[in-house]
Design a protein around this motif. Structure first.
Motif, PDB file in Angstrom:
ATOM      1  N   ARG A  53      19.777  34.288  35.539  1.00 44.18           N
ATOM      2  CA  ARG A  53      18.585  34.619  36.808  1.00 44.18           C
ATOM      3  C   ARG A  53      19.235  36.015  37.433  1.00 44.18           C
ATOM      4  NH1 ARG A  53      22.230  30.957  38.856  1.00 44.18           N
ATOM      5  NH2 ARG A  53      23.132  31.233  40.297  1.00 44.18           N
ATOM      6  N   TYR A  54      17.262  36.531  38.402  1.00 46.55           N
ATOM      7  CA  TYR A  54      17.688  37.479  38.907  1.00 46.55           C
ATOM      8  C   TYR A  54      18.468  37.093  40.852  1.00 46.55           C
ATOM      9  CZ  TYR A  54      15.215  41.922  37.451  1.00 46.55           C
ATOM     10  OH  TYR A  54      14.511  42.510  36.708  1.00 46.55           O
ATOM     11  N   SER A  55      20.051  38.032  40.340  1.00 52.64           N
ATOM     12  CA  SER A  55      20.175  37.202  41.878  1.00 52.64           C
ATOM     13  C   SER A  55      21.228  38.038  42.217  1.00 52.64           C
ATOM     14  CB  SER A  55      21.080  35.637  41.686  1.00 52.64           C
ATOM     15  OG  SER A  55      21.141  35.445  42.219  1.00 52.64           O
ATOM     16  N   THR A  56      21.926  38.022  43.395  1.00 50.40           N
ATOM     17  CA  THR A  56      23.150  39.175  44.013  1.00 50.40           C
ATOM     18  C   THR A  56      24.562  38.711  43.958  1.00 50.40           C
ATOM     19  OG1 THR A  56      23.621  37.821  45.976  1.00 50.40           O
ATOM     20  CG2 THR A  56      21.846  39.978  45.357  1.00 50.40           C
ATOM     21  N   HIS A  57      25.643  39.505  43.849  1.00 49.06           N
ATOM     22  CA  HIS A  57      26.697  38.962  42.895  1.00 49.06           C
ATOM     23  C   HIS A  57      26.999  37.788  44.198  1.00 49.06           C
ATOM     24  CE1 HIS A  57      30.768  39.258  42.267  1.00 49.06           C
ATOM     25  NE2 HIS A  57      31.038  39.143  43.110  1.00 49.06           N
ATOM     26  N   ASN A  58      27.395  38.702  45.977  1.00 47.63           N
ATOM     27  CA  ASN A  58      27.519  37.288  46.650  1.00 47.63           C
ATOM     28  C   ASN A  58      26.464  35.910  46.847  1.00 47.63           C
ATOM     29  OD1 ASN A  58      28.879  38.766  48.027  1.00 47.63           O
ATOM     30  ND2 ASN A  58      27.295  40.444  49.200  1.00 47.63           N
ATOM     31  N   ALA A  59      25.533  36.169  46.789  1.00 45.91           N
ATOM     32  CA  ALA A  59      24.579  35.005  45.923  1.00 45.91           C
ATOM     33  C   ALA A  59      25.093  33.632  45.491  1.00 45.91           C
ATOM     34  CB  ALA A  59      23.357  35.009  45.962  1.00 45.91           C
ATOM     35  N   VAL A  60      25.690  34.590  43.453  1.00 42.70           N
ATOM     36  CA  VAL A  60      26.524  33.738  43.035  1.00 42.70           C
ATOM     37  C   VAL A  60      27.921  33.189  43.041  1.00 42.70           C
ATOM     38  CG1 VAL A  60      27.552  34.181  40.797  1.00 42.70           C
ATOM     39  CG2 VAL A  60      24.649  34.725  41.407  1.00 42.70           C
ATOM     40  N   THR A  61      28.637  34.053  43.827  1.00 38.79           N
ATOM     41  CA  THR A  61      29.569  33.573  44.556  1.00 38.79           C
ATOM     42  C   THR A  61      30.088  33.319  45.362  1.00 38.79           C
ATOM     43  OG1 THR A  61      30.531  35.418  45.820  1.00 38.79           O
ATOM     44  CG2 THR A  61      30.669  36.168  43.566  1.00 38.79           C
ATOM     45  N   ARG A  62      28.379  32.827  46.190  1.00 47.36           N
ATOM     46  CA  ARG A  62      28.346  32.301  47.960  1.00 47.36           C
ATOM     47  C   ARG A  62      27.997  30.886  47.536  1.00 47.36           C
ATOM     48  NH1 ARG A  62      29.736  36.699  52.402  1.00 47.36           N
ATOM     49  NH2 ARG A  62      31.510  37.897  51.234  1.00 47.36           N
ATOM     50  N   HIS A  63      27.140  30.939  46.438  1.00 48.39           N
ATOM     51  CA  HIS A  63      25.862  29.683  46.697  1.00 48.39           C
ATOM     52  C   HIS A  63      25.138  29.702  47.664  1.00 48.39           C
ATOM     53  CE1 HIS A  63      28.686  28.201  43.176  1.00 48.39           C
ATOM     54  NE2 HIS A  63      29.719  28.152  43.761  1.00 48.39           N
ATOM     55  N   TRP A  64      24.432  31.066  47.782  1.00 47.87           N
ATOM     56  CA  TRP A  64      23.617  31.435  48.549  1.00 47.87           C
ATOM     57  C   TRP A  64      22.002  30.298  48.450  1.00 47.87           C
ATOM     58  CZ3 TRP A  64      24.678  36.434  50.641  1.00 47.87           C
ATOM     59  CH2 TRP A  64      25.240  36.304  51.676  1.00 47.87           C
ATOM     60  N   SER A  65      21.265  29.986  48.933  1.00 44.32           N
ATOM     61  CA  SER A  65      19.783  29.912  48.453  1.00 44.32           C
ATOM     62  C   SER A  65      18.848  31.288  48.422  1.00 44.32           C
ATOM     63  CB  SER A  65      19.481  28.851  49.298  1.00 44.32           C
ATOM     64  OG  SER A  65      19.300  29.013  51.127  1.00 44.32           O
ATOM     65  N   ARG A  66      17.572  31.149  48.466  1.00 46.50           N
ATOM     66  CA  ARG A  66      17.139  32.194  47.960  1.00 46.50           C
ATOM     67  C   ARG A  66      16.092  32.290  49.379  1.00 46.50           C
ATOM     68  NH1 ARG A  66      13.172  33.870  43.905  1.00 46.50           N
ATOM     69  NH2 ARG A  66      13.643  32.588  43.305  1.00 46.50           N
ATOM     70  N   PRO A  67      16.828  31.664  50.399  1.00 46.41           N
ATOM     71  CA  PRO A  67      15.949  32.398  51.561  1.00 46.41           C
ATOM     72  C   PRO A  67      17.221  32.839  52.567  1.00 46.41           C
ATOM     73  CG  PRO A  67      15.029  30.516  51.854  1.00 46.41           C
ATOM     74  CD  PRO A  67      15.971  30.147  50.712  1.00 46.41           C
ATOM     75  N   GLN A  68      18.370  32.658  52.180  1.00 46.25           N
ATOM     76  CA  GLN A  68      19.586  33.769  52.429  1.00 46.25           C
ATOM     77  C   GLN A  68      20.049  34.946  51.487  1.00 46.25           C
ATOM     78  OE1 GLN A  68      22.563  30.093  51.399  1.00 46.25           O
ATOM     79  NE2 GLN A  68      23.450  30.884  53.580  1.00 46.25           N
ATOM     80  N   ILE A  69      18.883  34.730  50.576  1.00 49.49           N
ATOM     81  CA  ILE A  69      18.994  36.144  49.298  1.00 49.49           C
ATOM     82  C   ILE A  69      18.686  37.416  50.226  1.00 49.49           C
ATOM     83  CG2 ILE A  69      18.607  37.092  46.977  1.00 49.49           C
ATOM     84  CD1 ILE A  69      19.866  34.415  46.019  1.00 49.49           C
ATOM     85  N   LEU A  70      17.307  36.750  50.629  1.00 49.00           N
ATOM     86  CA  LEU A  70      15.399  36.879  51.214  1.00 49.00           C
ATOM     87  C   LEU A  70      16.423  37.875  52.786  1.00 49.00           C
ATOM     88  CD1 LEU A  70      12.458  35.580  50.642  1.00 49.00           C
ATOM     89  CD2 LEU A  70      13.619  37.285  49.002  1.00 49.00           C
ATOM     90  N   ARG A  71      17.398  37.350  53.346  1.00 48.92           N
ATOM     91  CA  ARG A  71      17.085  37.613  54.479  1.00 48.92           C
ATOM     92  C   ARG A  71      18.446  39.000  54.196  1.00 48.92           C
ATOM     93  NH1 ARG A  71      17.320  32.260  56.200  1.00 48.92           N
ATOM     94  NH2 ARG A  71      19.500  31.925  56.132  1.00 48.92           N
ATOM     95  N   ARG A  72      19.151  38.708  53.251  1.00 43.00           N
ATOM     96  CA  ARG A  72      20.608  40.348  52.959  1.00 43.00           C
ATOM     97  C   ARG A  72      19.205  41.525  52.428  1.00 43.00           C
ATOM     98  NH1 ARG A  72      23.949  41.725  54.889  1.00 43.00           N
ATOM     99  NH2 ARG A  72      25.248  42.859  53.764  1.00 43.00           N
ATOM    100  N   VAL A  73      17.884  41.188  52.124  1.00 41.37           N
ATOM    101  CA  VAL A  73      17.421  42.703  51.568  1.00 41.37           C
ATOM    102  C   VAL A  73      17.169  43.536  53.169  1.00 41.37           C
ATOM    103  CG1 VAL A  73      15.093  43.170  51.345  1.00 41.37           C
ATOM    104  CG2 VAL A  73      16.211  41.121  49.635  1.00 41.37           C
ATOM    105  N   LEU A  74      17.130  43.241  53.768  1.00 45.60           N
ATOM    106  CA  LEU A  74      16.785  44.115  55.066  1.00 45.60           C
ATOM    107  C   LEU A  74      18.219  44.453  55.890  1.00 45.60           C
ATOM    108  CD1 LEU A  74      13.781  42.374  57.205  1.00 45.60           C
ATOM    109  CD2 LEU A  74      13.759  44.564  55.052  1.00 45.60           C
ATOM    110  N   ARG A  75      19.857  44.927  54.787  1.00 49.10           N
ATOM    111  CA  ARG A  75      20.179  45.798  55.359  1.00 49.10           C
ATOM    112  C   ARG A  75      20.433  46.698  55.376  1.00 49.10           C
ATOM    113  NH1 ARG A  75      20.266  44.407  50.087  1.00 49.10           N
ATOM    114  NH2 ARG A  75      20.686  45.647  48.790  1.00 49.10           N
ATOM    115  N   PRO A  76      21.008  47.558  56.444  1.00 44.28           N
ATOM    116  CA  PRO A  76      20.906  49.098  56.828  1.00 44.28           C
ATOM    117  C   PRO A  76      20.983  50.030  55.788  1.00 44.28           C
ATOM    118  CG  PRO A  76      23.097  47.899  57.628  1.00 44.28           C
ATOM    119  CD  PRO A  76      23.034  47.061  56.635  1.00 44.28           C
ATOM    120  N   ARG A  77      21.477  50.099  54.596  1.00 42.72           N
ATOM    121  CA  ARG A  77      21.305  50.984  53.489  1.00 42.72           C
ATOM    122  C   ARG A  77      19.490  50.676  52.921  1.00 42.72           C
ATOM    123  NH1 ARG A  77      24.491  50.774  47.725  1.00 42.72           N
ATOM    124  NH2 ARG A  77      26.323  51.755  48.621  1.00 42.72           N
TER     125      ARG A  77
END
Length: 496
Positions: free
Chosen positions: A336-360
């Protein structure tokens, strides 16, 4: 030519002779029975025949092929008034983009556009990886088109593999010839469309039919055969070995970048099994090792080995795996399309989307938004009149009839509008040069989207000013329609 004594079918390599060793690690130099062994320095790459798949990402790819090619092939045929809508006329040094007429002096807009494109690429890569490569890159789009033609003529993946391994027959020759003729037709039409952005495409078509215009024919053939070679033969080799973006993309990734990934914790250990088997009781993961994810991959990688730089983020392996999961009655998302943190920490989709607006991402987005706003504002406020002033170097100053001192200038007046304009020229002196007057024709007519050099003469009474350089200012004003006025500075020379 093969070296003497070397078998003709042996690949170039380094001869390695294994030597026996005793328990203490000493080499058995006296063992003369060891046989030489050749280790190949390279491996021939087999042609990749990606398997067709249906799914969300496959539909997105097909939609992007249609969208990009409708724009690319169709835009040169659209008109804006009495001209082509988008035309980069290098011979006349005019760039026509919708209602704008740009000159070489507007090169800053091209620089701004390239900076915006680079920042947009950085932003999209930081958020969701290689979306550009997987869905909109010309190499990806034309490879997809050529594979579609190949699929229609030669059949699905298994049929193409059988055809390639079969001996040459009349039927195989006909299929291959038909495929390559269609490839050449698409490639040459692509070359014609590309050159049509620099030469009016209707004029270009007439010249090609009459076999006129040597350079136009050369560039159509050049870009046509480049498309034919890249999309028909090189394909994934361009993405893997020639594209620089694949090499520096990792510098823009972080652990919150959305990438195509395989859930190792859920999928391993993998292995084939029956649909009715309780695989969890047997200690098996959800992956049934069907290799469909490898078969559909356009670059031929196994995503289960982890993220690789060759991955173009097309998501076809996601579609293939979800199809298998559905048939096995397993939950989707093993790939699936996911992030490294989401896979290792078992994040939900809302948690993934919240990390989109990071400083970079916020920095990239803010800079990109500011540049786009500045670019649009500059284009909206752009003056449709340009003036350049050159002092006549042949005669810097001269005395003319009536005992007057005269300086001659050349004004280049560029009409950047789509209608003929009449302009009035005037001159003044911020230094208060006494008796300064314009001795040439004060009005000039310039055709639409044209530039013209105009000789302008300024005169003063001889002896009325001190020797030296005195500042003067030229004003060019449009008469009628939009009130446009441009001023340019120069100097009036008074000799000693």
């Amino acid at each position: 030519m093969q070296p003497c004594g070397e078998p003709p079918d042996r690949k170039p390599g380094i001869p390695i002779t294994p030597v026996a060793s005793d328990a203490s690690g000493a080499s058995g130099a006296s063992d003369t029975s060891a046989q030489g062994e050749i280790v190949a320095l390279y491996e021939a790459q087999k042609k990749i025949h990606p398997r067709s798949i249906s799914g969300r990402f496959a539909h997105w790819r097909q939609g992007m092929v249609w969208l990009t090619q409708l724009v690319f092939y169709g835009l040169p045929w659209l008109d804006w008034g009495q001209r082509q809508m988008v035309l980069f006329d290098l011979g006349a040094r005019r760039f026509y983009i919708f209602g704008w007429v740009l000159y070489p002096q507007d090169f800053i807009y091209l620089t701004g556009l390239l900076i915006i494109a680079a920042l947009a690429l950085f932003l999209f890569t930081a958020v969701a990886g290689r979306l550009w490569c997987g869905f909109a890159c010309p190499q990806t789009v034309y490879t997809e088109m050529f594979i579609w033609i190949e699929h229609r003529i030669e059949g699905d993946r298994s049929a193409r593999l059988r055809l390639d391994s079969a001996p040459w027959t009349f039927g195989k020759l006909c299929k291959k010839l038909c495929k390559h003729l269609l490839w050449l037709a698409v490639a040459l039409w692509t070359g014609l469309s590309f050159v049509g952005y620099f030469v009016p495409i209707r004029t270009l078509g007439g010249e090609l039919l009459a076999w006129q215009g040597g350079w136009q024919i050369f560039w159509v053939l050049f870009y046509g055969f480049a498309t034919y070679g890249n999309a028909g033969f090189m394909r994934e080799q361009v993405c893997k070995y020639m594209c620089p973006y694949a090499r520096f993309q990792s510098a823009m990734f972080d652990k919150d970048t959305l990438i195509v990934g395989y859930d190792i914790g859920r999928g391993e250990p993998r292995g084939p099994r029956s649909k009715r088997l309780d695989h969890q009781a047997r200690g098996l993961g959800d992956c049934i090792d069907c290799t469909l994810c490898v078969q559909v991959c356009p670059v031929g990688i196994d995503i289960r080995k982890g993220l690789q730089y060759e991955c173009i983020g097309c998501g076809l392996c996601v579609d293939a795996c979800n199809t298998v999961m559905d048939k096995m009655h397993y939950p989707p998302g093993l790939i699936r399309y996911s992030t490294h943190n989401a896979v290792t920490r078992h994040w939900s989709r809302p948690q993934i989307l919240r990390r989109v607006l990071r400083p970079r991402v916020l920095i990239y987005g803010a800079v990109l938004l500011a540049l786009c706003a500045a670019m649009l504002a500059s284009l909206a406020l752009r003056m449709p009149l340009k003036v350049d002033v050159l002092h006549d170097r042949a005669a810097l100053a001269r005395i003319v009839a009536g005992g007057r001192l005269e300086n001659v200038y050349r004004l280049q007046i560029m009409n950047a509008t789509e209608a003929a304009q009449r302009y009035r020229i005037s001159a003044s002196s911020p230094d208060g040069l006494p008796g300064l007057e314009l001795a040439s024709e004060p009005e000039v007519d310039i055709a639409a989207a044209q530039a013209r050099w105009v000789a302008v003469r300024l005169q003063i009474a001889y002896g009325s000013a001190t020797p030296g350089a005195h500042a003067v200012e030229f004003a060019v004003q449009a008469l009628g329609g939009e009130a446009v006025r441009v001023t340019e500075k120069s100097v009036f020379l008074v000799p000693r």
